[in-house]
Design an enzyme around this catalytic site. Structure first.
Site, mmCIF file in Angstrom:
data_model
loop_
_atom_site.group_PDB
_atom_site.id
_atom_site.type_symbol
_atom_site.label_atom_id
_atom_site.label_comp_id
_atom_site.label_asym_id
_atom_site.label_seq_id
_atom_site.Cartn_x
_atom_site.Cartn_y
_atom_site.Cartn_z
ATOM 1 C CD GLU A 19 -2.715 0.948 2.634
ATOM 2 O OE1 GLU A 19 -3.480 -0.044 2.663
ATOM 3 O OE2 GLU A 19 -2.631 1.773 3.570
ATOM 4 C CE1 TYR A 179 -9.663 -1.340 11.835
ATOM 5 C CE2 TYR A 179 -11.757 -2.263 11.100
ATOM 6 C CZ TYR A 179 -10.811 -1.257 11.052
ATOM 7 O OH TYR A 179 -10.994 -0.176 10.215
ATOM 8 C CE LYS A 199 -16.572 -3.784 7.546
ATOM 9 N NZ LYS A 199 -15.319 -3.031 7.855
ATOM 10 C CD GLN A 210 -5.873 -1.455 13.319
ATOM 11 O OE1 GLN A 210 -6.402 -0.368 13.227
ATOM 12 N NE2 GLN A 210 -5.903 -2.155 14.442
#
Length: 317
Positions: A19, A179, A199, A210
């Site tokens: 990223e 998470y 989701k 994360q």
């Protein structure tokens, strides 16, 4: 190609991805290329590009402070297009709830579709510095679940306000965040997993976690997610520690625990260069265990620097 297709085509082999953060306004994209170039030998199938939400800027005017809204790191979609063109690689722009109306989100997604971008990461985003808790802007999404639903509706040709006979529908592959040590605002890990399931039920295709530094917590998270009925690929997010202040900063900002062995190794370092080497070695061992466990992708938070990520990838790929 979609992230899920890259995973399927790998036939169980762990892939490498990372990223990046857009440069601040006024800085050249070349610095970004300089940090991407050394990582291309490891054949990343996709690169994530973060999105920064708005900030308040205070300008002195007639003896008073005038508050203006600015974005210090714009250009996520432009950078995705530039990387896609330069390296012929898939890019994953981060799409935020925070700071964007639903209409602005729709325009961004339409632009991504025109550019041939097939993947997006749907995130709520953080609260602004002056906010104690996240607040959606007028006309924006309060939760990532709503953002995922909007993207899926667009995939079906359903726009916000217009009734269109869409002959060229988008088909975005949607990533969301998970998470292992629960979201900072969640009252429990169980509750957080329920939100993640929502989701996925709304249309998310994969999960990226994360950062974490204890693989046991990741493995337990994956098992708990499966028990909750979450069956999409879960990609671990890895961040190598780089400076001593990370011992205080990371737990404070992300509410994560650091293993005692790692803490003591960092505390024994005399310089930040020594810390950087400890971070590399820890991430290599962490990554090897995850790779042996068969994770689909090892995803690294590079924060714009590539030397430590290259050292880690060299030991694994």
């Amino acid at each position: 190609m979609k992230v899920t297709e890259h995973i399927k085509n790998a036939n169980g082999k762990t892939l490498f991805s990372f990223e990046i953060i857009p440069p601040k306004k006024g800085n050249s994209i070349q610095q970004l290329y300089n940090n991407i170039d050394p990582l291309m030998e490891f054949n990343p199938p996709f690169i994530d590009v973060t999105t920064s939400r708005e900030e308040y800027l205070y300008i002195k005017k007639d003896g008073l402070l005038d508050r203006k809204i600015t974005r210090m790191r714009p250009g996520t979609v432009g950078i995705c297009a530039a990387i896609k063109h330069k390296y012929d690689i898939d890019t994953v722009p981060h799409v935020l709830c925070g700071g964007f109306t639903k209409e602005e989100t729709e325009y961004l997604l339409v632009d991504c579709h025109y550019l041939g971008i097939e993947n997006v990461m749907a995130l709520r985003g953080d609260a602004m510095k002056h906010q104690q808790y996240f607040e959606a802007c007028d006309g924006g999404h309060q939760f990532a679940k709503g953002l995922v639903s909007q993207i899926q509706n667009l995939n079906k040709g359903k726009y916000l306000h217009d009734v269109l006979e869409a002959d060229d529908k988008s088909d975005f592959c949607i990533g969301v965040a998970g998470y292992p040590e629960k979201h900072i605002e969640a009252p429990s890990l169980k509750t957080d997993l329920k939100r993640l399931k929502e989701k996925v039920d709304a249309g998310a295709d994969y999960v990226v976690t994360q950062m974490f530094f204890d693989n046991k917590k990741f493995f337990e998270f994956v098992e708990a997610a499966k028990a909750e009925g979450i069956n999409v690929p879960i990609i671990p997010g890895i961040k190598p520690i780089a400076v001593k202040r990370h011992l205080q900063l990371l737990p404070q900002v992300f509410k994560i625990d650091l293993p005692q062995d790692l803490i003591e190794s960092v505390e024994n370092c005399k310089t930040n260069q020594d810390v950087r080497q400890v971070g590399i070695e820890w991430a290599i061992e962490q990554s090897k265990e995850l790779q042996n466990a068969g994770v689909p992708v090892l995803h690294y938070y590079s924060m714009g620097k590539s030397d430590n990520v290259k050292a880690i990838a060299s030991a694994l790929f």
